[in-house]
Design a protein around this motif. Structure first.
Motif, PDB file in Angstrom:
ATOM      1  N   UNK A   1       0.829  -1.206   0.000  1.00  0.00           N
ATOM      2  CA  UNK A   1       0.000   0.000   0.000  1.00  0.00           C
ATOM      3  C   UNK A   1       0.864   1.257   0.000  1.00  0.00           C
ATOM      4  N   UNK A   2       1.941   1.223   0.751  1.00  0.00           N
ATOM      5  CA  UNK A   2       2.846   2.367   0.805  1.00  0.00           C
ATOM      6  C   UNK A   2       3.482   2.611  -0.565  1.00  0.00           C
ATOM      7  N   UNK A   3       3.854   1.522  -1.248  1.00  0.00           N
ATOM      8  CA  UNK A   3       4.456   1.654  -2.580  1.00  0.00           C
ATOM      9  C   UNK A   3       3.435   2.208  -3.573  1.00  0.00           C
ATOM     10  N   UNK A   4       2.200   1.788  -3.447  1.00  0.00           N
ATOM     11  CA  UNK A   4       1.150   2.273  -4.341  1.00  0.00           C
ATOM     12  C   UNK A   4       0.969   3.783  -4.204  1.00  0.00           C
ATOM     13  N   UNK A   5       0.957   4.258  -2.965  1.00  0.00           N
ATOM     14  CA  UNK A   5       0.851   5.694  -2.723  1.00  0.00           C
ATOM     15  C   UNK A   5       2.077   6.425  -3.256  1.00  0.00           C
ATOM     16  N   UNK A   6       3.248   5.856  -2.992  1.00  0.00           N
ATOM     17  CA  UNK A   6       4.495   6.490  -3.428  1.00  0.00           C
ATOM     18  C   UNK A   6       4.545   6.621  -4.946  1.00  0.00           C
ATOM     19  N   UNK A   7       4.111   5.587  -5.651  1.00  0.00           N
ATOM     20  CA  UNK A   7       4.134   5.613  -7.117  1.00  0.00           C
ATOM     21  C   UNK A   7       3.189   6.671  -7.680  1.00  0.00           C
TER      22      UNK A   7
END
Length: 277
Positions: free
Chosen positions: A213-219
């Motif tokens: 989820x954190x990577x999705x937001x970061x992207x």
């Protein structure tokens, strides 16, 4: 676009910018065009923020602390990149003539002399303060002499001479830079939540403990940083006469810059703005 493809394109875009920018190595800027050093400085700020965001995307793990991807810092950096690009566009791209460019450039210079508002107590610093005051007065005289200044309302003139280089809001500057204003307001407001510690941003941090989820937001934030970098790179080539001569417009480096510059401007379209592509 899947995450791995986006990361790959981000790396290619950063490399393309550095490759093309390096073509300026050894090129002398004429004394009459010394202001162009500011263009390079603004670009370095955008590039540094983008590279830092890319590094943060890899995540980290400290002793006794679970793995994290600091997507909120990426949001703050993306906001800074976006504002930096809009400043560049406002000062170097938007002006319709030399008079307007001089007004905006000198107003920006004046706005950077914040220290003249506070008289220092120490003698050594006082001399520097007095010198900057003299510089500020010279800038004010140059600003007042422009036709652009003379056509402003008395209130706007007063604001400029106090050091306010940006008479409009960021959304107006974004519209001038060919972003859709409603789209920009939405994205910019979202980015600001992280810089201002808005409660909703804090809740999102608490509700996203997993790396996926954190990577999705970061992207999502890095996607915005990518189009900002591309728009700057495109304008940088246009602004720098010697670089434009040296650029191969059929190269892969230029093609990816143009691709993401166009994506940024296609965000004006309702269909694309509402998609997740």
């Amino acid at each position: 676009m899947n995450g791995q493809q986006q990361i790959g394109d981000c790396d290619k875009l950063i490399d393309a910018f550095i490759t093309i920018g390096n073509k300026m190595a050894g090129t002398n800027i004429l004394p009459s065009e010394e202001y162009l050093y500011n263009v390079e400085g603004l670009g370095k700020k955008i590039l540094n923020h983008t590279i830092t965001s890319r590094v943060l995307l890899e995540g980290y793990q400290l002793k006794n602390y679970e793995p994290q991807i600091d997507f909120c810092s990426i949001a703050v950096l993306t906001r800074a990149s976006l504002e930096t690009y809009l400043a560049l566009h406002h000062i170097f791209i938007a002006p319709q003539n030399e008079d307007e460019k001089i007004f905006k450039l000198k107003s920006w210079y004046l706005g950077g002399l914040d220290r003249v508002k506070f008289k220092p107590a120490f003698k050594g610093i006082l001399q520097k303060w007095e010198k900057e005051n003299q510089h500020a007065e010279t800038l004010r005289a140059e600003i007042v002499s422009t036709q652009y200044y003379q056509q402003l309302s008395p209130k706007s003139q007063e604001r400029v001479l106090k050091g306010e280089w940006k008479l409009e809001g960021w959304s107006q500057l974004a519209r001038a830079a060919n972003f859709n204003e409603k789209y920009f307001r939405k994205i910019y407001s979202y980015l600001c939540r992280y810089a201002h510690s808005n409660r909703q941003s804090i809740i999102q941090i608490q509700q996203m403990p997993g790396l996926d989820k954190q990577r999705e937001m970061a992207l999502a934030f890095i996607g915005m940083a990518m189009v900002v970098l591309a728009k700057y790179a495109f304008d940088y080539i246009e602004i720098m006469p010697e670089l434009k001569k040296k650029t191969d417009f059929s190269s892969n480096e230029y093609k990816i810059i143009l691709q993401y510059k166009n994506i940024a401007e296609l965000l004006n379209d309702d269909t694309l703005r509402n998609s997740k592509a």
